[in-house]
Design an enzyme around this catalytic site. Sequence first.
Site, short mmCIF file in Angstrom:
data_model
loop_
_atom_site.label_atom_id
_atom_site.label_comp_id
_atom_site.label_asym_id
_atom_site.label_seq_id
_atom_site.Cartn_x
_atom_site.Cartn_y
_atom_site.Cartn_z
N ASP A 224 68.11 31.50 63.14
CA ASP A 224 67.30 30.28 63.02
C ASP A 224 67.07 29.64 64.40
OD1 ASP A 224 65.96 28.28 61.68
OD2 ASP A 224 67.60 27.82 60.30
N ASP B 8 59.79 26.80 55.20
CA ASP B 8 60.83 26.23 54.35
C ASP B 8 60.24 25.78 53.03
OD1 ASP B 8 62.93 26.63 55.99
OD2 ASP B 8 63.25 24.54 56.55
C1 DGJ Z 1 66.06 25.77 58.62
C2 DGJ Z 1 65.73 27.02 57.83
O1 DGJ Z 1 64.36 27.18 57.76
C3 DGJ Z 1 66.37 26.91 56.46
O2 DGJ Z 1 66.01 28.02 55.68
C4 DGJ Z 1 67.86 26.81 56.60
O3 DGJ Z 1 68.37 28.00 57.14
C5 DGJ Z 1 68.20 25.62 57.49
N1 DGJ Z 1 67.50 25.65 58.73
C6 DGJ Z 1 69.68 25.57 57.75
O4 DGJ Z 1 70.01 24.58 58.64
#
Ligand code: DGJ
Length: 714
Positions: free
Chosen positions: A471, A541
């Site tokens: 990430d 997301d």
């Molecule tokens: C942002 C990501 O896009 C999510 O899927 C998740 O992993 C969160 N970060 C976790 O902090």
Amino acid sequence: MIEFINEYQIFKLDTKNTTYAFKIVHDDFSVHLYYGKRNDDAERLNALYSESPVSFAPYNRQIGVNFSLDTVATELSFFDSGDLKDTAVKIQNENGDCVTLFKYRGYEILDGAVKLGQLPNSFGADKTLCVKYEDIVSGCFLYSYYSIFYESDTIARFNKVVSTGKKAVIKKIASGQLDFGKADFTFLSICGSYYNEGHILEYPVHIGKQGVYSNSGHTSHKFNPFCMLKSPCATETNGDVYGIELVYSGDFEIQAEKTISGFIRLMAGINHETFSWELEDYFYTPEMILTYSDRGVGQVSRNLHNHLRNHLINPEFVVKKRPVVVNTWEASYFDIDEEKLFQFAEIAKKIGIDTLVVDDGWFGKRNDDTSSLGDWRVNKTKFKSGLRAFSRKVHDLGMNLGIWIEPEMISENSELYRLHPEFVLKAKDRECSLGRHQMVLDLCNPKAIEYVVHELTETLADVRLEYIKWDFNRSLSEVGSCVLPDGKQNETKHRFILGVYEMHKKLTEAFRGVLFEGCSGGGGRVDAGILSFCPQIWVSDNTDPVERVRIQNAMSLAYPLSAVSCHVSNTVLNAMEKGTDYGLRFNVAAGGVLGYELNLLQLTGKTKEEIAKQIKKYNAISPLILTGDLYRVDGLDCGQSAFYILSKEKDVACVYYYNVGQSKRNVTLANILPNWKFLDFETGKSVNLDEIDLTAKTNFLHIYQVLSVKNENA
Ligand code: DGJ
């Protein structure tokens, strides 16, 4: 496939269906002749070049009034040397001026591809042309590379500047430029913002400058480093379309400029506004992928998909079945521990999910997003018996295990920050802003990279893992590096990206065989650079299925379906849905790499049965997602969308249809696939397409054996 035609001084680069040609004129200048449908008539290509005087266009005094770099199409353009449009290369000379003029000095045709320094680039080229230029004032040589990929109809370009010792500062250097004589195009790109990715933006190229860019330090949600130039009447299946994609994950720019006379220039590369480079020995630009088709947007997408799958993504993962994961993030956020997750794994196993992914919250003192990035040691309160033992238990169940990391970041509240405050990326004498309470590591500093790689490899060394989600949750600001001298501060952003790639290289090598998934708060880093390390990317997301139809459709313009990770969740955003329609959610998520992001402990028996059936169905679709050809269907109403994936052998097709808007239009399968003949795998009967009425359906997904394909584009 690449030849130099001496008689006309023409370089001709052929792929299966395209030709790219340019010519050396007056010994010193390379002028662009043609990029388009395969053309083997060298005489006609040569005839495309002409010279004529134009008032105000600066001309070379030796050659005379007929030749001006402002009026001919060129392969690369140089600042303040007679080309009055925006130019591709600008170098500040020892004397302080920025006049730049590289002249042709020869060429070489090489077998295969050329490795691009520390940057990722395409492998498996058939041939590479290297054209050499020299600028006598800056004392630099410029090598311009063109690699051709015959079968995928793609060309990869990049440039290398080599110093001969004089002081020179690169102020701008594009990866490539594409000049079109007189042209009329629509500029198509993908734009968005966090949680709102995947909007297709299309407008006619107008007089002046326009384009897409990032200044966030990563590719960003704002624009994707990709565009298409479409002839005005081009559709999904017809018309001239060019596709351009950058293999770069930092600040980029892709710009189209049009003059009043209709001349269009396209340039792509590092965003020159946030970049400069004091040349010591050599400098490589990122790679730019080009493709063309006269068979519309669809074929350009397929060319790009084939290129990325065959020449960029790690071959180990191209045809290997991807895991169907259950990810703990939307299911449980930071509230995770080994008992709860083991229960997840037990249920997951029963319903056919094969991989449990432990998302954020497993390390340091990370109970929310205010701390611990950089402290890559397992949280013993949550995982009492440790990760190794937990992994063993999960594997004993017959499940695989994945884990989340965010290695480029550092929390203010972390042991790492207390130990190494100098590891933070920060401009001198400035306070650095926070993003999601966190700061960014200075990846210009090899020690910072080493530290994090060491911590992660120590912690995860004996933990059996099959998947890692990588990430990246904030943009860069107040950029500077304490390991660079004052004169080089403006190099920080590009050096940071070189550090990003170095870290990816080190970690993917340390965890060989492990599938990496890229992510940046969803779609903040969706690009071909990341794909060369992470075969799949979490593109948003936002898991609302209605929004996902749009997002995934936009991503499919540039990226293969196998690169797009899609999860079934129970986020309810859209008013259209009454309750959670797992059918729709699955049919949307099955248009990419399927996963689940649900609290499995809260599912009813009926839902679990439904999911088990979904996964069985997906396992049959999955080979098509990995290697099939995508055909989007044109001409449906707003909110309706349809596409199908056809196997390379053209014997299996999977048809997807969604109606997530207000359309009441009468649609049957015969409208989507006129004259096709199918056999239904499940019933073994041939399918009468008119009888499959989609009108009342919000979604439809079926896999068929293909008896005959009537679509001439397929
Ligand atoms: C942002 C990501 O896009 C999510 O899927 C998740 O992993 C969160 N970060 C976790 O902090």
